[in-house]
Design a protein around this motif. Structure first.
Motif, mmCIF file in Angstrom:
data_model
loop_
_atom_site.group_PDB
_atom_site.id
_atom_site.type_symbol
_atom_site.label_atom_id
_atom_site.label_comp_id
_atom_site.label_asym_id
_atom_site.label_seq_id
_atom_site.Cartn_x
_atom_site.Cartn_y
_atom_site.Cartn_z
ATOM 1 N N UNK A 2 0.831 -1.205 0.000
ATOM 2 C CA UNK A 2 0.000 0.000 0.000
ATOM 3 C C UNK A 2 0.866 1.255 0.000
ATOM 4 N N UNK A 3 1.986 1.213 0.709
ATOM 5 C CA UNK A 3 2.887 2.362 0.724
ATOM 6 C C UNK A 3 3.408 2.660 -0.674
ATOM 7 N N UNK A 4 3.715 1.620 -1.422
ATOM 8 C CA UNK A 4 4.171 1.804 -2.809
ATOM 9 C C UNK A 4 3.094 2.528 -3.606
ATOM 10 N N UNK A 5 1.843 2.090 -3.450
ATOM 11 C CA UNK A 5 0.738 2.732 -4.144
ATOM 12 C C UNK A 5 0.571 4.181 -3.743
ATOM 13 N N UNK A 6 0.727 4.479 -2.439
ATOM 14 C CA UNK A 6 0.604 5.857 -1.975
ATOM 15 C C UNK A 6 1.686 6.749 -2.586
ATOM 16 N N UNK A 7 2.888 6.234 -2.670
ATOM 17 C CA UNK A 7 3.975 7.018 -3.265
ATOM 18 C C UNK A 7 3.635 7.371 -4.707
ATOM 19 N N UNK A 8 3.100 6.393 -5.438
ATOM 20 C CA UNK A 8 2.675 6.650 -6.814
ATOM 21 C C UNK A 8 1.593 7.733 -6.850
ATOM 22 N N UNK A 9 0.629 7.649 -5.937
ATOM 23 C CA UNK A 9 -0.444 8.638 -5.886
ATOM 24 C C UNK A 9 0.061 10.034 -5.562
ATOM 25 N N UNK A 10 1.002 10.130 -4.621
ATOM 26 C CA UNK A 10 1.565 11.432 -4.240
ATOM 27 C C UNK A 10 2.251 12.087 -5.438
ATOM 28 N N UNK A 11 2.944 11.273 -6.229
ATOM 29 C CA UNK A 11 3.670 11.794 -7.381
ATOM 30 C C UNK A 11 2.723 12.106 -8.550
ATOM 31 N N UNK A 12 1.752 11.221 -8.794
ATOM 32 C CA UNK A 12 0.980 11.284 -10.039
ATOM 33 C C UNK A 12 -0.296 12.116 -9.974
ATOM 34 N N UNK A 13 -0.930 12.228 -8.784
ATOM 35 C CA UNK A 13 -2.225 12.911 -8.685
ATOM 36 C C UNK A 13 -2.016 14.329 -8.132
ATOM 37 N N UNK A 14 -2.565 15.370 -8.784
ATOM 38 C CA UNK A 14 -3.313 15.354 -10.053
ATOM 39 C C UNK A 14 -2.458 15.718 -11.252
ATOM 40 N N UNK A 15 -1.120 15.731 -11.066
ATOM 41 C CA UNK A 15 -0.236 16.226 -12.116
ATOM 42 C C UNK A 15 -0.323 15.407 -13.392
ATOM 43 N N UNK A 16 -0.365 14.068 -13.250
ATOM 44 C CA UNK A 16 -0.339 13.206 -14.432
ATOM 45 C C UNK A 16 -1.670 12.488 -14.669
ATOM 46 N N UNK A 17 -2.360 12.123 -13.598
ATOM 47 C CA UNK A 17 -3.636 11.413 -13.755
ATOM 48 C C UNK A 17 -4.659 12.002 -12.800
ATOM 49 N N UNK A 56 -0.056 -8.114 -2.801
ATOM 50 C CA UNK A 56 -0.040 -7.103 -3.859
ATOM 51 C C UNK A 56 -1.364 -6.353 -3.973
ATOM 52 N N UNK A 57 -2.415 -6.913 -3.374
ATOM 53 C CA UNK A 57 -3.682 -6.190 -3.338
ATOM 54 C C UNK A 57 -3.527 -4.865 -2.588
ATOM 55 N N UNK A 58 -2.486 -4.758 -1.759
ATOM 56 C CA UNK A 58 -2.206 -3.488 -1.095
ATOM 57 C C UNK A 58 -1.986 -2.367 -2.087
ATOM 58 N N UNK A 59 -1.299 -2.655 -3.200
ATOM 59 C CA UNK A 59 -1.097 -1.649 -4.243
ATOM 60 C C UNK A 59 -2.428 -1.276 -4.870
ATOM 61 N N UNK A 60 -3.245 -2.289 -5.178
ATOM 62 C CA UNK A 60 -4.545 -2.046 -5.809
ATOM 63 C C UNK A 60 -5.464 -1.232 -4.894
ATOM 64 N N UNK A 61 -5.393 -1.469 -3.594
ATOM 65 C CA UNK A 61 -6.303 -0.817 -2.651
ATOM 66 C C UNK A 61 -5.831 0.566 -2.216
ATOM 67 N N UNK A 62 -4.578 0.883 -2.471
ATOM 68 C CA UNK A 62 -3.963 2.065 -1.872
ATOM 69 C C UNK A 62 -4.657 3.377 -2.224
ATOM 70 N N UNK A 63 -5.010 3.582 -3.476
ATOM 71 C CA UNK A 63 -5.546 4.873 -3.906
ATOM 72 C C UNK A 63 -7.066 4.915 -3.937
ATOM 73 N N UNK A 64 -7.716 3.874 -3.427
ATOM 74 C CA UNK A 64 -9.174 3.846 -3.476
ATOM 75 C C UNK A 64 -9.782 4.855 -2.508
ATOM 76 N N UNK A 65 -9.445 4.758 -1.219
ATOM 77 C CA UNK A 65 -9.970 5.719 -0.249
ATOM 78 C C UNK A 65 -9.586 7.155 -0.638
ATOM 79 N N UNK A 66 -8.299 7.440 -0.954
ATOM 80 C CA UNK A 66 -7.939 8.811 -1.315
ATOM 81 C C UNK A 66 -8.741 9.373 -2.481
ATOM 82 N N UNK A 67 -9.182 8.516 -3.397
ATOM 83 C CA UNK A 67 -9.965 8.995 -4.540
ATOM 84 C C UNK A 67 -11.456 9.031 -4.226
#
Length: 429
Positions: free
Chosen positions: A297-312, A346-357
């Protein structure tokens, strides 16, 4: 809104929110360790009984979220945070007499009280975090806070797993080999008192942090004054005609999305230990199972911090995450051993950005109904109470293979979240 002139979020409230999310994560993900520990220490017969740990914690959100909204209106945001921490301290202290009496019911009572404190805390901190900066970057802020939340979740199974489950196999074998009731009770007494020191320490920490918050100045945000925004228009439009929270269908669809979001989070984070034991993976993986999911999930959060909303956008990230969840769930079911365990983690990655979105999409445009809408969204956390019981019922009562039961529980939840990401968040706009 409390935003700097450059459009950035103010640092102090953001730092406080991150600290509170760390506390939420520590208490929430302690359940992953308590499930196997209390099953041994309270001599429970089935996994379904042990899963009542998650039920007691998450069902509190359903009953306490709306009252929490009323409490916050009466005593204010900051006092609400203080009270929530004191309630968390009280719930932690109840673990002491619960251990002394080996009462599973009293443990569940303490966990429910902790859940009540977290319901108040969540109802206050989530909308505050969503609107202390631009709404389109709310998922980024929640991802940053979520990073602290899941960091705590990684520490919990390492700390509590070492304290509670360090010799679980030996204790279980000794209990099974012991016929004498007195000797068996002595073993259980020694085991269950392991909760004393950590939960007393937690109670002290919560009280100290409550005192700190009481005397810390937090800039106010008047959520009741927020404008209601029509996304379908080319320009921002202020709606004066909305008179009821029931006039926002996207809110209730969002609350149901939160229900399923927390359901799959708990399945991947708390049930992974039971799943790993059924797979007969190495004891190391079972002991620290929750940590593996939360690290992902931490990996997913890092992706979200970098990518939202700049890239996606938040919506696009949510769609990708749900599709990844369906893929990883399917792969976990149709593989075996450590490979299957890895796909659950690995479902941690899939679940990471659900609540934030989901959360900012659900409360977007509610204006003066934001506090009530936030409480309704928080009620959706009850998904963490219901879904593990459904899984336990499928596995233990209907005798469905544990992997297929996992598939039947997870895929429908992801499909609904996908619907919300594609269409549901636009309802009524």
């Amino acid at each position: 809104m409390n935003v700097t002139p450059t459009g950035r979020t103010a640092f102090r409230p953001m730092a406080i929110c991150c600290a509170l999310f760390f506390i939420l994560g520590f208490i929430t993900w302690a359940n992953g360790t308590l499930i196997p520990f209390l099953k041994i220490a309270c001599n429970l017969e089935t996994d379904l009984q042990a899963i009542l740990v998650t039920f007691a914690s998450y069902i509190a959100y359903f009953f306490l979220a709306l009252p929490s909204s009323w409490i916050l209106k009466k005593i204010g945001f900051q006092n609400g945070l203080v009270v929530s921490l004191l309630i968390l301290g009280l719930g932690s202290l109840i673990f002491i007499p619960a251990a002394d009496s080996k009462s599973y019911a009293l443990f569940l009572t303490g966990i429910f009280i902790q859940g009540s404190g977290m319901a108040l805390l969540q109802t206050a901190v989530n909308p505050y975090l969503s609107i202390i900066g631009p709404i389109d970057s709310a998922a980024q802020r929640i991802s940053i806070a979520g990073f602290f939340n899941k960091s705590a979740g990684i520490l919990v199974p390492i700390i509590f797993g070492t304290l509670f489950l360090k010799d679980a196999e030996k204790v279980t074998a000794k209990l099974e080999a012991t016929v004498d009731i007195v000797e068996k009770n002595a073993i259980l007494d020694k085991l269950i008192t392991r909760v004393h020191t950590p939960y007393i320490a937690l109670a002290v920490i919560f009280v100290l942090f409550a005192i700190f918050l009481k005397f810390t100045k937090l800039p106010p945000v008047d959520v009741d004054a927020e404008e209601e925004v029509d996304e379908s228009a080319d320009k921002t439009t202020v709606h004066k005609q909305k008179t009821s929270v029931f006039q926002f269908p996207h809110l209730f669809l969002g609350a149901l999305a939160i229900f399923f979001c927390v359901a799959v989070e708990v399945m991947a984070g708390d049930i992974i230990g039971i799943y790993g034991r059924e797979l007969n993976v190495d004891r190391f993986f079972v002991t620290y199972a929750t940590a593996f999911t939360l690290a992902c999930m931490l990996v997913g959060y890092i992706v979200g911090i970098i990518a939202i909303p700049k890239y996606v956008s938040q919506q696009f990230a949510l769609r990708v995450c749900t599709l990844a969840g369906i893929l990883f769930t399917s792969l976990s079911v149709f593989t075996t051993g450590t490979t299957s365990f890895i796909f659950v983690a690995l479902l941690g990655i899939a679940n990471s950005l659900m609540w934030p979105a989901i959360f900012p999409l659900g409360i977007k445009g509610l204006g003066r109904f934001t506090k009530t809408g936030s409480a309704i969204m928080i009620m959706g956390i009850a998904g963490g109470a219901i879904w593990p019981l459904i899984y336990g019922y499928l596995k233990d009562s209907l005798n469905i293979d544990f992997q297929h039961a996992f598939l039947y529980a997870m895929v429908p939840a992801y499909l609904y979240i996908l619907f919300f990401a594609v269409k549901g968040h636009k309802a009524g706009k």
